[in-house]
Design a protein around this motif. Structure first.
Motif: not given
Lengths: 224, 224, 224, 224, 224, 224
Positions: B200-204, B197, C96-97, C100-101, C103-105
Motif C-alpha cells: 500500500l505504501a508503494g501505491g498499490e 503495508r 494505519d493501513l 498508508t494507502s 498518504m501514498a496517493r
C-alpha cells in the motif's frame, strides 16, 4: 433582569487566591467539604495549566458575546472570566483577539459553559480556557446580558469575586468569604497527605494505614 | 450480593499478557473475532500509554471507593485494576495516593467506568488510566462492594484474571482461557499486515491487493 | 440509491485551497458568513494539525468501510476523504493501513462522522483525522455505498471537490464555487484583525475600539 | 458541610403559589424576565400534570435517599420536594412508598435531578414527578446530606420556600420574595395574550400585529 | 465467533416467570440484591405494558436484522427477544411485520439496545418493546450474528433462558438458576411493603417506621 | 448570507403529499432507498399524529424566533414549518400563539431541531410538533435569518417545497421532484407487505417466506 453591570466588587485577596491555586482543584474541593466543583464536561483546551483567580461573572445570551467586551473593562490583575449562557449553547464566544485583550489587562484565564475557538493560538499565547466545547461558530453583539451578577456555571453557583481554581482535573469555585479558611484546610490536607504518600509508596496498604479492616469485617465483608 | 472478595484467582500468564500488549488493542480485538472492546467513552487520561495486564475486578457502589483499598491488597505485579460502579457514576474514585499505592504493588494501570482525579500527577508518575470522566468529586468509604467477581465494564464482561489491553485506541479484554490462542492470531495478523503495508505504501490499491473489483461489480457498483 | 461512484469531479484549485488552509477554520467560517462548520463533536485525533484539501465524499453503511477502498483509487494529491455513515455509527472504519494507502496517493487527511483506530500510528505517520469517536471496532466489506455524491457530514452539506479546512478548532467546508471569494474575504479579515490585535495588546478596550458604548447605553445597559 | 436540616423556613403564600400554578411554566418564566428554568432534561414521568408548590430542598449523596425521609417530616400541605444529588446520579431515589408518605403529608410532587421508579404506581396515585431519569436502581441509607439548604437543581438555584411551578413544559423556580410581583406580571401577560390569540386565530399575521415589517426592512431583510 | 445458533436452551419455568412479571421490575431488582437492571436509556415505546418472559438472545451486526429471522424459529410461547448489536447502533431493526411473526409464535415482547420502528402499529397490536431509540432507519440482511449465546445488553449480561421482566420502570434480567429464589424474595418483599404502605398512608413517618432517628443523630445530623 | 426570504417556491402537489402521509415515515423512507430520515432525536411532542406537508424552511439564529413570523406570511394550506438553528440550540422558539397563527393559515405542523413550549396547549389544539427538546426558554426577535432557503435539519437536507412526512417513528423528507415516484414505490411496498403480513400472522417464518435458509447456510451459519 439582564442589562446590569456591577463595577465594584469585593475580591478574595490575591495571596489567598494564589495559595489555593498551588493546592489545586481536587485538594481545594476536598478542603471545603466536597463542594464547589463545576460539571465534568468543563474541560481545559490544553493540558498542564493550573490557575487560580477572582471571578468576573458574565451572564450572556446564547450566541452573543457582547458582554465579554463589557466585562473586560472591569478586569484587574488576577481575575478570571466566568461565563454562563442564559440557555445551553456551544458557540465560540471567545478567541485570540479577546484573549489578547484579556492578557493585556491581567486576566488569568476563562471558564465558559459554552464554546471557544482559536484554541491553537490560545495555547501558544498561554491563555488557559476551561470550556464545554471547542467550536468555531461565530457570535453576535446584539443583546444585553449582565456582568458581575450571581450566576450558575456548569451547575455551580459563582458570585463575583469568588475564587476560581482550575487545572487538569476541572474547575472549582470557593466563596470569597470562605477562601482563607479553605486555604488553611487545604494546606493541612496536603501536609497530611505527604506522610501517607510515603507510607503507601513503601508498600503499606490503605487497609492498614487507615485502619479499615475492622470496619469492613463488621459490615460483613467476606473473603473467599 | 455485594461484600465478596475472592483472594485467589487464576491469571493469564504474564508472557502472553505482554505479548498481547505489544500487539495493541485494535489487533487483539480483530484477532479474537472483533469482540472484547469496552465502549468508546473509555478514554486514556493521557496519550501514548500502551499496557497489558491481568484484571483485578472491582464492583463498587456509586461514589464509594472503599473497595479499591480492599482490592489493592490482592494486586500482584502485572495486574490492572478494573472498576465498574453498580450504577452510572462519574465521581473521582482514584487519585495520586491510590496510584502511589498501586505502583508500589506492581499495578500497571486502572480501567474505570467512572471518574478519576489528580490526572496531572498520574501523568507525571506514569500511571495510566482509562476512564469515563475526569472529575475531582470526592468519594466516601461507607458501603461494601465486591472484588474479583465477574463484572461488566463499559459494556464488556470482565472476569478476574482476564487480560486487559489498553492504548490510545481504548480498552480490550481477552478471556484468560483464550489468551494464548488470541496472541497467536494477533501475531499472525501483524505479520500479514506488514506485507500489505509495504504494498500500500508503494501505491498499490486495496481494490487490487484484496481483489475486490469483481465482487463490487457483481453487487452492481456503478462508475459514472 | 447507493452504489454510485463518480470518477471525475471538479476540484477547487489547490492554490486557493492552500490559502484557505493558512487562514484556518475560524477565519474561513467567518469569511463565508458564519456557515459551513461541521458539528463540534468532530474532534482531531491529535492536536496541532492544520490542513486544507478537496473533498472526496464517501457515503458508507454503518460498520462497513468497503467504500473507502473504492474512494482511494480516486484520490489525488491535495484531496481529503470525507465520510458520512448512512446511519449513526462510531465503528473504526479507518486505521494505519488505509492511512498508508492514502498518504501514498497524496491524501492530506480524513474527516469522518464515525470512528477511527490505530490513532497512535496515525499520529506518528502524521496523518490527521477529525472524527466523532476513537474506537477500535472492526468493520466489514459487504455492502455498497457511494463515492463522490453529495453528503451531509456532521450537519454540514459537502459536495465532491469542495474545500475542507480543518484544524484544532474543528472542520469547515467551503463550496467549490465560493472558494476564491471566500479566500479574499478571509485574507481581508486577517489583515483587519492584525491592527486590532495590536491595539488590544496595548490595553485598548473593545468597548472603545469597536465604539460600543453608545449602543450599549441606548439599549439600556446599567452600571451600578 | 452536609448534615444540616433547617426545620423552619419561610414559604411563599399558597394563594400566590396557586396563582402561579394556573399560569404555568412558560408564562411564569417569561414574567420573571426569562429566568428560573431547570434544564430541559427534567421531564415529567407522565403528561398532563400542572402543579405549583413551595420547595423543600434536599441535597443528597449519589445513590442514597436517606435525606428524603428526613425531609418528609418537614413537609406541609402545598410543598414540593426538590432533590439535587451532590454528584451526577440517575438512581431511583423515590418510589411508591415514599409517594404514599408524601401524599399523606400534603406534598404536591417531586422534582429530582436523578432517577425515580414505580412510575406506573405514581401515575395511578396521581403523584407527579419531574426527573432526569426513570430508573429502578435501588438506593441506600448510609450517609448524611442536608435539608432546606440552598441547592442548585438542574442548573437553577433553589432556596427552601421558593415557588416551584411544573407542567409538561418542564420546571421553573420563582424566588419566594419575588412570587407576588411575578404573579402580577404573569397575569398581565396572560391578559395581553388573550387579545393576540384572537387576532392571530383570525388570520392576522404577527408581522402586522407586532409591527415588525419596518424593523426587518431596516435590518436588510430581502424578499426575492 | 459469530454465526452460531443454539437451538435448545433451558428456560426458566413459566409459572415462575409469570410470578416475577406480577412483581415488576423494581421489586425483582431489589429482591435479587439490586442487580440485573439494564441501563436507563432502555425505554418502553408505549407506557403501561408489564411483561415477563424467557430470553431468546440475539447478537447482531450494526444495521443488520437478519438474525431476528433466525431467532424467530426458536421462539416459544413465553419468550422475549433480547437483541444487542455488536457495536452501538440505533437503526430500526424491528417493525410491524416482525412483530406479527413474533406474536404468531407466542413471543411476549422485544428488548433491543438499538432502534425500532412502526411504533404506532406495535402499540395497536399490543406488542411491547423496550429500546434505545425509535428510528425508522432500515436494516439489511447480509452478515451473520448469533442466536442464544451469552450477550451483554445495555450493560447487563443476559443468557438464553434467563427471565426478563419489563415495565414502565425499565428492564431487569434474572438468571435462570436464580428465578425461583428471587421470586420468593420478591413476594416476601411485597408482603412486607403492604404493611408499610398502610402506615405511611396514615401519616406515620419513615423516620419512625424504620427507626432512623437514632442513627441519624449518631452520625451527627443537626437540626437548626 | 442570512436575511433572504424566498416568497415563491414550488411545492409538491398536495394529492401526492397526502398519499405519502398515509404511507407513513418508515414506508416512505424505505421506498426512496432508505434515505431522508431526520435524526432519531427528533421526537413528537405527543403520540398518534401522522402528517405530511410541504416544507417552508427556516434558518434561524440561536435563541431568536423572529424568522418564524416572517415565514408565517408565506404559509399555505398544506405546509409544514421546518426550522434549523444556525448553531445547536434547544430554546423554545414556538408556543401556542404561533401555533394559533399557523393553524389559521393552514399549516399542518412544525419540525424544529430546537425546543418548543406550551406543549399541553399544542396537544389540545391538535397542532403536532417534532422537536429536539421541550423547553420553555423564551427567545428574542433581534437578528435576521432566512426563509425558504436550503437547510440541513437534524442531519437531513431540506429544500423549500419538499415533502415532509412525520409520525411516531420520526420525520422523513422527500425531495419535491421525487415525490410522485416515491409514492408509487411506497404504495407498491405496502401492497407487497399485506400478503407477507398475513402469512407471518399464520405462523409462517420469515426464513421460509424470504427463502433465507440457503443463503444463511452458505455463509456458514451453524446450528448447535
Amino acid at each position: 433582569m439582564a442589562g446590569i453591570v456591577v463595577r465594584n466588587i469585593e475580591r478574595a485577596p490575591l495571596d489567598i487566591v494564589d495559595g489555593l491555586g498551588v493546592c489545586g482543584v481536587a485538594t481545594v474541593h476536598e478542603a471545603q467539604g466536597r463542594t464547589g466543583l463545576l460539571g465534568s464536561h468543563m474541560r481545559p483546551i490544553y493540558t498542564g495549566a493550573r490557575i487560580a483567580g477572582t471571578a468576573i461573572t458574565i451572564s450572556a445570551p446564547p450566541g452573543d458575546n457582547w458582554m465579554i467586551h463589557v466585562a473586560m473593562e472591569l478586569v484587574r490583575e488576577g481575575d478570571i472570566l466566568v461565563l454562563a449562557p442564559t440557555s445551553p449553547c456551544e458557540d465560540g464566544y471567545f478567541g485570540d483577539l479577546l484573549a489578547t485583550s484579556a492578557m493585556a489587562r491581567g486576566c488569568r484565564g476563562l471558564v465558559i459553559e459554552a464554546g471557544v475557538r482559536d484554541v491553537r493560538d490560545l495555547k501558544s499565547m498561554g491563555f488557559p480556557v476551561w470550556s464545554k466545547a471547542i467550536f468555531a461558530q461565530g457570535t453576535i453583539k446584539a443583546t444585553l446580558g449582565s456582568v458581575n451578577v450571581p450566576i450558575v456555571c456548569a451547575g455551580a453557583p459563582v458570585n463575583p469575586g469568588d475564587v476560581i481554581v482550575a487545572d487538569d482535573d476541572g474547575v472549582c469555585v470557593v466563596a470569597r468569604a470562605d477562601a482563607a479558611s479553605v486555604l488553611d484546610k487545604a494546606r493541612a490536607r496536603e501536609a497530611n497527605e505527604e506522610e501517607k504518600r510515603k507510607r503507601l509508596a513503601g508498600g503499606e496498604l490503605g487497609l492498614d494505614l487507615y485502619d479499615m479492616r475492622g470496619k469492613l469485617e463488621a459490615l460483613g465483608l467476606k473473603y473467599v
